[in-house]
Design an enzyme around this catalytic site. Structure first.
Site, short mmCIF file in Angstrom:
data_model
loop_
_atom_site.label_atom_id
_atom_site.label_comp_id
_atom_site.label_asym_id
_atom_site.label_seq_id
_atom_site.Cartn_x
_atom_site.Cartn_y
_atom_site.Cartn_z
N GLY A 30 0.63 -1.16 -0.40
CA GLY A 30 -0.28 -0.25 0.13
C GLY A 30 0.74 1.26 -0.32
O GLY A 30 1.69 1.38 -0.34
N LEU A 32 0.25 3.61 -2.38
CA LEU A 32 0.66 3.59 -3.44
C LEU A 32 1.54 4.45 -3.93
O LEU A 32 0.95 5.79 -3.78
CB LEU A 32 -0.72 3.08 -4.14
CG LEU A 32 -1.37 1.84 -3.71
CD1 LEU A 32 -2.09 1.20 -4.77
CD2 LEU A 32 0.01 0.37 -3.73
N HIS A 33 2.31 4.18 -5.14
CA HIS A 33 2.93 6.26 -6.02
C HIS A 33 3.25 5.27 -7.21
O HIS A 33 2.50 4.55 -8.08
CB HIS A 33 3.97 6.30 -5.41
CG HIS A 33 4.59 4.98 -4.74
ND1 HIS A 33 5.29 4.58 -6.07
CD2 HIS A 33 5.34 5.06 -3.54
CE1 HIS A 33 6.46 3.33 -5.22
NE2 HIS A 33 6.61 3.81 -3.98
N HIS A 36 4.41 2.07 -7.77
CA HIS A 36 3.62 0.67 -7.85
C HIS A 36 2.39 1.37 -8.86
O HIS A 36 2.02 -0.24 -9.55
CB HIS A 36 2.39 1.58 -6.77
CG HIS A 36 3.22 1.12 -5.29
ND1 HIS A 36 4.07 1.94 -4.79
CD2 HIS A 36 4.26 -0.10 -4.47
CE1 HIS A 36 3.53 1.53 -3.48
NE2 HIS A 36 3.97 0.25 -3.36
N GLN A 60 8.36 -9.49 7.36
CA GLN A 60 9.25 -8.66 7.51
C GLN A 60 9.82 -7.18 7.95
O GLN A 60 10.87 -6.19 7.47
CB GLN A 60 8.71 -8.72 5.58
CG GLN A 60 8.15 -6.94 5.10
CD GLN A 60 7.51 -6.98 3.94
OE1 GLN A 60 7.14 -7.72 3.42
NE2 GLN A 60 8.26 -6.51 3.04
N GLN A 147 12.45 -3.51 -9.58
CA GLN A 147 12.95 -2.83 -9.72
C GLN A 147 14.07 -2.54 -8.45
O GLN A 147 14.82 -3.06 -8.17
CB GLN A 147 14.13 -2.62 -10.94
CG GLN A 147 15.97 -2.77 -11.17
CD GLN A 147 16.02 -4.11 -11.14
OE1 GLN A 147 15.79 -5.05 -11.43
NE2 GLN A 147 17.07 -4.16 -10.56
N LYS A 148 13.18 -1.86 -7.64
CA LYS A 148 13.40 -0.61 -6.93
C LYS A 148 14.97 -1.85 -5.70
O LYS A 148 15.32 -1.53 -5.21
CB LYS A 148 12.39 -0.39 -6.19
CG LYS A 148 12.62 0.80 -5.10
CD LYS A 148 13.34 1.42 -5.43
CE LYS A 148 13.52 2.58 -3.59
NZ LYS A 148 12.96 1.74 -2.66
N SER A 185 7.79 4.61 -0.46
CA SER A 185 6.66 4.40 0.48
C SER A 185 6.89 5.31 1.86
O SER A 185 6.19 5.95 2.42
CB SER A 185 5.89 3.56 0.44
OG SER A 185 5.32 2.99 -0.27
N ARG A 186 8.13 5.51 1.78
CA ARG A 186 8.86 5.76 2.46
C ARG A 186 9.68 6.95 2.77
O ARG A 186 10.43 7.95 3.61
CB ARG A 186 9.64 4.78 3.36
CG ARG A 186 10.05 3.10 4.22
CD ARG A 186 10.87 2.40 4.61
NE ARG A 186 11.04 1.48 5.39
CZ ARG A 186 10.30 0.73 5.09
NH1 ARG A 186 10.70 -0.02 3.89
NH2 ARG A 186 9.78 -0.42 6.05
P1 AMP Z 1 6.20 -2.33 -1.37
O1 AMP Z 1 4.49 -2.03 -1.03
O2 AMP Z 1 6.95 -0.92 -1.27
O3 AMP Z 1 6.44 -3.75 -1.23
O4 AMP Z 1 6.41 -2.44 -2.90
C1 AMP Z 1 5.80 -2.91 -3.78
C2 AMP Z 1 6.09 -3.49 -5.18
O5 AMP Z 1 5.89 -2.16 -5.87
C3 AMP Z 1 7.56 -3.91 -5.01
O6 AMP Z 1 7.48 -4.98 -6.07
C4 AMP Z 1 8.15 -3.04 -5.05
O7 AMP Z 1 9.82 -3.39 -5.43
C5 AMP Z 1 7.66 -1.65 -6.29
N1 AMP Z 1 8.30 -0.73 -6.51
C6 AMP Z 1 8.01 0.49 -5.56
N2 AMP Z 1 8.64 1.66 -5.32
C7 AMP Z 1 8.99 1.16 -6.70
C8 AMP Z 1 9.58 2.46 -7.60
N3 AMP Z 1 10.02 3.57 -7.07
N4 AMP Z 1 9.39 2.03 -9.17
C9 AMP Z 1 9.33 0.92 -9.31
N5 AMP Z 1 9.00 0.08 -8.75
C10 AMP Z 1 8.51 0.02 -7.45
#
Ligand code: AMP
Length: 282
Positions: A30, A32-33, A36, A60, A147-148, A185-186
């Site tokens: 969540g 989301l940006h 995502h 995690q 890839q982040k 998100s951070r």
């Molecule tokens: P998270 O909500 O942080 O667990 O991320 C969910 C998915 O979004 C993961 O596969 C992340 O690698 C991807 N994600 C997070 N930030 C980015 C970003 N800046 N660019 C591309 N994918 C991202």
């Protein structure tokens, strides 16, 4: 768009869809940006049915990490999913994902203890366990990752291959703010000075990439250059600088193949990660 909270209901929907539609899954926590949203867009383009999971996975996070304060703007997230044309948001509760008698974990050995795993013990055990559960519940044809989190993708691909999970894992590029900061998100934890200083991550990666492209092939020299860029920022505290094989995270001394340059740096209490994949000068 349907919001599904019950695992049983999600499984029933999947049974109905299976074989008739290509299911694309975007697992998220969540907040989301645009990072995502790039995954969601791809899932929509490539799959008949797109499912986004939103689950802040307690397993995690380390004991001293930000699980309690991690942003959970669920109304905004649901709006974004709706506007992006998502078919289902799977939004389970921790007590349903991990009932009191839950005892099983999925461990990808070795890879999970390197880089982020070294500074966040148990982190990837939580990631692989929850991703394995999501893949089992939703049984997508394709799951999309960013890839982040480069190490996460390597570990998940290993898990899927080792456990014969029938899913294609697709990785999409890092989405950045206009000034180069990788979206996360951070990032909201950063104050304005830290936000400015955090740009050193991208600057350091660009410097490193340029050096490799210009023919510098000693990892030690590249690392030195990265350190000096990061040191320009007063509040930056380096967690790790890794120059590793892009496929298996093994350290590289002489850069003669595609490498992953990955950084983790603290700005105050906020730990940010970023990376770049570089091919050496032919
Ligand atoms: P998270 O909500 O942080 O667990 O991320 C969910 C998915 O979004 C993961 O596969 C992340 O690698 C991807 N994600 C997070 N930030 C980015 C970003 N800046 N660019 C591309 N994918 C991202």
């Amino acid at each position: 768009m349907e919001i599904v909270k019950q695992i049983g209901r999600m499984e029933a929907i999947v049974q109905r869809l299976k074989g008739k539609n290509t299911i694309g899954l975007v697992p998220t926590m969540g907040a989301l940006h645009s990072g995502h949203l790039s995954l969601i867009k791809k899932a929509r383009q490539e799959c008949g049915y797109s499912i986004v999971s939103i689950f802040v996975n307690p397993w995690q996070f380390g004991a001293k990490e930000d699980f309690k304060i991690y942003p959970r703007p669920i109304k905004k997230d649901l709006k974004l999913c709706r506007e992006s044309g998502v078919d289902i948001v799977f939004y389970p509760k921790p007590k349903d994902m991990y009932p009191v008698d839950f005892k099983t974990h999925v461990a990808v050995e070795k890879l999970s203890n390197l880089l982020c795993g070294a500074s966040r013990p148990g982190h990837f055990l939580g990631v692989t366990t929850v991703v394995c559960k999501l893949l089992n519940i939703i049984q997508p044809n394709i799951a999309y990752f960013g890839q982040k989190d480069a190490q996460q993708v390597i570990i998940i691909k290993r898990m899927v291959q080792d456990l014969n999970i029938r899913v294609k894992i697709k990785t999409l590029p890092i989405v950045r703010e206009s000034d180069g900061l990788a979206m996360s998100s951070r990032n909201i934890y950063l104050n304005s000075a830290q936000r400015q200083e955090a740009l050193c991550l991208y600057r350091a990666l660009r410097t490193a990439k340029k050096l490799v492209k210009s023919g510098v092939n000693e990892a030690a020299s590249i690392k030195k250059a990265i350190v000096s860029v990061i040191q320009e920022s007063n509040s930056a505290k380096t967690d790790y600088i890794a120059i590793v094989d892009e496929r298996n995270l093994s350290p590289v001394k002489c850069i003669n193949r595609r490498i992953l340059i990955a950084l983790a740096v603290y700005f105050g209490k906020t730990r940010l990660i970023d990376n770049v994949v570089v091919r050496p000068k032919p």
